[in-house]
Structures are given as structure tokens and as C-alpha cells.
Design a protein around this motif. Structure first.
Motif, mmCIF file in Angstrom:
data_model
loop_
_atom_site.group_PDB
_atom_site.id
_atom_site.type_symbol
_atom_site.label_atom_id
_atom_site.label_comp_id
_atom_site.label_asym_id
_atom_site.label_seq_id
_atom_site.Cartn_x
_atom_site.Cartn_y
_atom_site.Cartn_z
ATOM 1 N N ASN A 28 0.871 5.837 -0.255
ATOM 2 C CA ASN A 28 0.162 7.109 -0.153
ATOM 3 C C ASN A 28 -1.089 6.965 0.716
ATOM 4 O OD1 ASN A 28 -0.204 9.810 -0.603
ATOM 5 N ND2 ASN A 28 -1.028 9.595 -2.672
ATOM 6 N N ARG A 29 -0.868 6.464 1.966
ATOM 7 C CA ARG A 29 -1.953 6.257 2.932
ATOM 8 C C ARG A 29 -3.044 5.350 2.376
ATOM 9 N NH1 ARG A 29 -2.681 12.305 5.643
ATOM 10 N NH2 ARG A 29 -0.506 12.507 6.353
ATOM 11 N N SER A 30 -2.579 4.277 1.744
ATOM 12 C CA SER A 30 -3.457 3.226 1.189
ATOM 13 C C SER A 30 -4.319 3.716 0.024
ATOM 14 C CB SER A 30 -4.356 2.623 2.277
ATOM 15 O OG SER A 30 -3.575 1.974 3.254
ATOM 16 N N TYR A 31 -3.948 4.852 -0.551
ATOM 17 C CA TYR A 31 -4.694 5.300 -1.740
ATOM 18 C C TYR A 31 -4.475 4.328 -2.898
ATOM 19 C CZ TYR A 31 -6.326 8.218 -5.577
ATOM 20 O OH TYR A 31 -6.997 8.685 -6.673
ATOM 21 N N ILE B 181 -7.408 1.870 -6.499
ATOM 22 C CA ILE B 181 -7.121 3.296 -6.329
ATOM 23 C C ILE B 181 -8.287 3.898 -5.549
ATOM 24 C CG2 ILE B 181 -7.052 5.515 -7.523
ATOM 25 C CD1 ILE B 181 -4.432 4.250 -7.616
ATOM 26 N N GLY B 182 -7.981 4.416 -4.368
ATOM 27 C CA GLY B 182 -9.031 4.983 -3.535
ATOM 28 C C GLY B 182 -10.133 3.989 -3.223
ATOM 29 N N SER C 2 0.841 -1.190 0.000
ATOM 30 C CA SER C 2 0.000 0.000 0.000
ATOM 31 C C SER C 2 0.879 1.243 0.000
ATOM 32 C CB SER C 2 -0.940 0.010 1.214
ATOM 33 O OG SER C 2 -0.208 0.073 2.421
ATOM 34 N N THR D 216 2.563 11.083 -9.189
ATOM 35 C CA THR D 216 2.642 10.728 -7.783
ATOM 36 C C THR D 216 3.423 9.436 -7.598
ATOM 37 O OG1 THR D 216 0.523 11.781 -7.291
ATOM 38 C CG2 THR D 216 1.303 10.131 -5.723
#
Length: 235
Positions: free
Chosen positions: A136-139, A151-152, A134, A217
Motif C-alpha cells: 500500500n505504497r509503503s504504508y 505503519i506509516g 512493503s 485493508t
């Protein structure tokens, strides 16, 4: 044990027979379609593990067949084409093909491509491929065991090659991979295509995960060399 189902889509009976003979010699279970509409119907009924698809078909084009299948399936697609320009081949990859062969080709080369695609498909879904990743904070989450990317929280459909490419980069954050190195890692040593195929797959991945190539990103371009995954794991 079930034999591996492969669907051949081409309107040339003689070519289909040659391909079929080589595939059956290697114990694949082969089905044939001579039109785009027939191919889509057989795909729905048979659920083959690989499709060999000619671009020039008498009713709807191979491109349209590929795009239709890609809306619901990640099945590997090997395109056959008489068009040999780089732009034509890149376009085939952009619409969802995993690999391509330019006519005329040798049956041995075809078999090498088929076996390479099937090996990559099998390895990308294996149960020993590691744990969830995971970022970017699990994004962005990558589940190698389930061959799943989100994604999200929303699932993203990647082809086997796209998944393996993203997984390879994500497993080695900050490491720069050259295009030729990625070709060998992702496509295999028997692949004789262009380094530019990696650029096409990266473009597809970026579109699917919403990664702006101008201000990425996740996947950064290292100009003159290749690519790197620039975000560390959440763990």
C-alpha cells in the motif's frame, strides 16, 4: 556461551521447583519470582528471553504483569492458569500472552511449549528470513531480518507469534490459509490448543496496524475457512 535465561513467576514453591528442575536439565538458566512486583523487577534487571507466568499471584495479577511487560517488550510469555474455560484462555492471549498451559500439566508438555516458543522467537529474528516487504505504497512495511513492522513510518510492536503470523500471510498474498493450517505453521505441531487462538492473534494484529475488521485493508476474513492477506507487494 551464555545460557538462555528463563524467568518463572509463580507463588507455589513446589511447582517452581519442578519447572526449574526440568528447565535446568535442558541447560536453561532459571530465575524465580513469587510475586508480580518481584517479577517486574527481575524482568527489568535480568532481561530473560522467556517468561513462564502464573495468572494468580498474591499482589498484582499475572494479567497486569503481562500487560506491563507488553508495553515495552516482545519477550515470549507462557501463561499458567487454573482457569480452563475458552473465554479465560482467549482473554490471556488478548492481553499479550503467546501461549498458555492449564493446570495441572505435565512437565514434558511444558518443555515442549517452552522449546517451541524459543524456536519461533529465534526464527523470527534470524538474518536469513528474506528481504523487506512493503504494501500500500509503503504504508505497511515488514522487515523479517530486523523483526520490525511499521505503519506509516511508525514502528508497531508485535509478539513473536503475531509477527510470524503477519509475515506468513504477507508472503503469500491472496492465498487463503485455514485456521488449523495457521495453528500448525505458527504454533507448531506440538501445540494442542484451539483454532480460535488464531482469531485472537489476528484481532491483536489488526488493532496494532489499524486494520478495520469490517473493511480490512490487509487481512481479510474468509468466512468458514480462515484468513488471507489481500494486498499485493509494492514491488
Amino acid at each position: 556461551m551464555d545460557r538462555t535465561k528463563i524467568l518463572i513467576v509463580d507463588d507455589e514453591p513446589s511447582l517452581r521447583q519442578v519447572i526449574k528442575a526440568y528447565l535446568e536439565k535442558n541447560e536453561y538458566l532459571v530465575y524465580e519470582a513469587d510475586s508480580g512486583k518481584g517479577a517486574l523487577q527481575m524482568f527489568e534487571n535480568l532481561k530473560p528471553v522467556l517468561i513462564i507466568l502464573d495468572l494468580m499471584l498474591p499482589d498484582i495479577s499475572g494479567e497486569e504483569v503481562c500487560q506491563t511487560i507488553r508495553r515495552t517488550s516482545e519477550v515470549p510469555i507462557l501463561m499458567l492458569t487454573a482457569k480452563s474455560s475458552e473465554d479465560d484462555l482467549v482473554h490471556g492471549l488478548l492481553i499479550g500472552a503467546d501461549d498458555y498451559l492449564v493446570k495441572p500439566f505435565s512437565p514434558r508438555e511444558l518443555m515442549a511449549r517452552v522449546m517451541s516458543l524459543l524456536r519461533r522467537t529465534k526464527s523470527s529474528g534470524g538474518a536469513d528470513r528474506g528481504n523487506m516487504m512493503s504494501f500500500n505504497r509503503s504504508y505497511l512495511t515488514i522487515n523479517p531480518e530486523g523483526h520490525e513492522v511499521k505503519i506509516g513510518g511508525t514502528a508497531v510492536s508485535l509478539t513473536p507469534i503475531e509477527f510470524k503470523l503477519l509475515e506468513t500471510l504477507a508472503k503469500h498474498p491472496k492465498r487463503v490459509f485455514g485456521r488449523s493450517e495457521l495453528v500448525n505453521l505458527i504454533q507448531g505441531d506440538d501445540f494442542e490448543g484451539m483454532d480460535r487462538t488464531i482469531d485472537v492473534h489476528i484481532k491483536n494484529i489488526r488493532q496494532k496496524i489499524g486494520d478495520d475488521p469490517k473493511t480490512p485493508t490487509f487481512i481479510a476474513t474468509v468466512y468458514g475457512i480462515g484468513y488471507k492477506f489481500q494486498v499485493d507487494s509494492d514491488e
